[in-house]
Design an enzyme around this catalytic site. Structure first.
Site, PDB file in Angstrom:
ATOM      1  N   TYR A  94       0.838  -1.199   0.000  1.00 43.85           N
ATOM      2  CA  TYR A  94       0.000   0.000   0.000  1.00 43.85           C
ATOM      3  C   TYR A  94       0.870   1.244   0.000  1.00 43.85           C
ATOM      4  O   TYR A  94       2.035   1.219   0.405  1.00 43.85           O
ATOM      5  CB  TYR A  94      -0.948   0.025   1.211  1.00 43.85           C
ATOM      6  CG  TYR A  94      -0.272   0.203   2.558  1.00 43.85           C
ATOM      7  CD1 TYR A  94      -0.007   1.476   3.070  1.00 43.85           C
ATOM      8  CD2 TYR A  94       0.097  -0.898   3.322  1.00 43.85           C
ATOM      9  CE1 TYR A  94       0.611   1.640   4.304  1.00 43.85           C
ATOM     10  CE2 TYR A  94       0.704  -0.740   4.557  1.00 43.85           C
ATOM     11  CZ  TYR A  94       0.965   0.525   5.039  1.00 43.85           C
ATOM     12  OH  TYR A  94       1.584   0.693   6.265  1.00 43.85           O
ATOM     13  N   CYS A  95       0.274   2.352  -0.475  1.00 39.62           N
ATOM     14  CA  CYS A  95       0.889   3.673  -0.342  1.00 39.62           C
ATOM     15  C   CYS A  95      -0.081   4.536   0.465  1.00 39.62           C
ATOM     16  O   CYS A  95      -0.870   4.009   1.245  1.00 39.62           O
ATOM     17  CB  CYS A  95       1.211   4.271  -1.708  1.00 39.62           C
ATOM     18  SG  CYS A  95      -0.228   4.556  -2.780  1.00 39.62           S
ATOM     19  N   PHE A  96      -0.035   5.836   0.307  1.00 38.53           N
ATOM     20  CA  PHE A  96      -0.866   6.684   1.164  1.00 38.53           C
ATOM     21  C   PHE A  96      -2.353   6.539   0.843  1.00 38.53           C
ATOM     22  O   PHE A  96      -3.173   6.309   1.738  1.00 38.53           O
ATOM     23  CB  PHE A  96      -0.447   8.152   1.052  1.00 38.53           C
ATOM     24  CG  PHE A  96      -1.224   9.059   1.973  1.00 38.53           C
ATOM     25  CD1 PHE A  96      -1.100   8.942   3.345  1.00 38.53           C
ATOM     26  CD2 PHE A  96      -2.116  10.004   1.467  1.00 38.53           C
ATOM     27  CE1 PHE A  96      -1.833   9.755   4.207  1.00 38.53           C
ATOM     28  CE2 PHE A  96      -2.848  10.821   2.318  1.00 38.53           C
ATOM     29  CZ  PHE A  96      -2.702  10.686   3.684  1.00 38.53           C
ATOM     30  N   GLY A  99      -3.032   4.723  -4.502  1.00 42.24           N
ATOM     31  CA  GLY A  99      -3.065   5.207  -5.873  1.00 42.24           C
ATOM     32  C   GLY A  99      -1.775   4.993  -6.627  1.00 42.24           C
ATOM     33  O   GLY A  99      -1.296   3.860  -6.770  1.00 42.24           O
ATOM     34  N   TYR A 123      -3.047   3.607   3.045  1.00 41.58           N
ATOM     35  CA  TYR A 123      -2.895   3.935   4.466  1.00 41.58           C
ATOM     36  C   TYR A 123      -4.053   4.784   4.973  1.00 41.58           C
ATOM     37  O   TYR A 123      -4.583   4.542   6.062  1.00 41.58           O
ATOM     38  CB  TYR A 123      -1.575   4.684   4.685  1.00 41.58           C
ATOM     39  CG  TYR A 123      -1.454   5.300   6.062  1.00 41.58           C
ATOM     40  CD1 TYR A 123      -1.011   4.550   7.144  1.00 41.58           C
ATOM     41  CD2 TYR A 123      -1.815   6.634   6.282  1.00 41.58           C
ATOM     42  CE1 TYR A 123      -0.911   5.100   8.406  1.00 41.58           C
ATOM     43  CE2 TYR A 123      -1.722   7.190   7.543  1.00 41.58           C
ATOM     44  CZ  TYR A 123      -1.264   6.429   8.603  1.00 41.58           C
ATOM     45  OH  TYR A 123      -1.193   6.983   9.849  1.00 41.58           O
TER      46      TYR A 123
END
Length: 372
Positions: A94-96, A99, A123
């Protein structure tokens, strides 16, 4: 290929391995217990790309990111992601926001022959889910608060129950002037995330109530979430009792024996450095309450403490520490608790020693089970 996931509940309940591809500065501000940081960009690269995005738009930022993360740097990062994927085939990345960054990592891994799923929403969505789930728990799950004088073993009661939240454990602090550990406390977001996940698991196990230790708003540097703290202030109290001698012995174990062991583990080949750090830890705890003790009493207890440390260093005997512990209980902690309890007596629904309190709370848990 496994599908991208949006079932945050199962991620947290099952401690699914998570690869966090945000920059280290983002990860350090807050993450999840099962997450490991394997960033797409380091902090400086992220800063440059962010500035470019602000002034020149998304495509220019993507082009800059591709120039910054290329060649050997790109290959090294792909190798790190691939290693994580091989070690954790059941994990997700995952990223923030779930995306662009996580999609790029997915794409580069796929080009290397590895299909690895990501967390939809990233996140931000997982963090929002934990905040909402804790709020829902507080609305639907009554609390019991274990209170009592210092050294009665409130934390031991918490550990004996399957429907408890361990505030001090997650804060990595014992909640007093001497409560610091040899290693640092978590950042606030990590503390909140760990609490919410534990509450989620208690509810999933079918418990219809939560048990917590009586704490102030601050547990060291960690702040108890406001909704939880406010709910704790009106919850029924379970008053834990124990003898003065047992309390002194328990504090001796926690604050002297165990803390010396913590510093010894940090400096396994340097016993003198470890003992000096432990001594400074105890002296600092006493110094923090100097004003409340008063100058004369502080000096008396500080002298007793130093003598006890000298004996411990010379012989290994820790019993002399009982002197300053007894003084603190008699002249500081017990009077403080008596004052604080004066407005809480009407909330006390049960009193007893540790076995009686544990039995009472276990029976309450049985009576209040629900189907999750």
């Amino acid at each position: 290929m496994r599908e991208n996931i949006e079932d945050y509940r199962q991620l947290f309940l099952n401690t699914v391995p998570l690869m966090d591809v945000r920059a280290p500065v983002e990860f350090d501000k807050g993450a999840f217990p099962a997450a490991i940081n394997r960033p797409l960009m380091n902090d400086d690269e992220r800063k440059q790309v962010g500035t470019c995005y602000k002034h020149s738009g998304q495509q220019a930022a993507i082009d800059l990111g591709n120039r910054l993360v290329c060649g050997d740097i790109k290959e090294q990062r792909i190798a790190q992601w691939a290693d994580f994927a091989r070690k954790h085939p059941d994990g997700y990345l995952y990223c923030f926001r779930g995306g662009l960054r996580s999609q790029i990592v997915q794409q580069w891994l796929a080009e290397a022959g590895i299909d690895y799923p990501r967390v939809v929403g990233g996140y931000k969505a997982m963090r929002r889910y934990l905040i909402d789930s804790l709020e829902a728990t507080l609305q639907n799950c009554p609390l019991y608060i274990v209170a009592g004088l210092t050294g009665t073993g409130k934390t031991e009661v918490i550990h004996a129950l399957s429907n408890s939240l361990d505030l001090e454990g997650h804060a990595h602090h014992r909640g007093s002037s001497f409560g610091r550990h040899a290693t640092a406390q978590p950042v606030q977001i990590d503390f909140e995330n760990a609490l919410a996940i534990e509450a989620l698991r208690v509810r999933e196990a079918g418990h219809g109530q939560l048990v917590l230790e009586d704490e102030g708003r601050m547990v060291g540097s960690c702040t108890v979430p406001l909704d939880l703290y406010q709910t704790m202030q009106t919850a029924p109290l379970i008053w834990l009792e124990d003898s003065f001698d047992n309390r002194v012995g328990r504090i001796l174990g926690d604050y002297v024996i165990d803390m010396h062991a913590e510093f010894a583990m940090l400096h396994p080949d340097q016993p003198e450095i470890a003992f000096n750090a432990f001594s400074e830890h105890l002296s600092g705890g006493l110094l923090r309450i100097r004003k409340r003790l008063g100058g004369e009493r502080y000096q008396i207890l500080q002298t007793i403490m130093q003598q006890a440390l000298d004996v411990q260093q010379a012989t290994g005997d820790v019993q002399a520490h009982r002197g300053w512990i007894e003084g603190l209980l008699t002249h500081y902690y017990d009077p403080m608790y008596a004052y604080q309890r004066s407005g809480k007596d009407e909330r006390v629904v049960f009193r007893g020693d540790q076995p009686a309190v544990v039995e009472f709370l276990q029976q309450q848990a049985i009576d209040n089970q629900y189907k999750a």
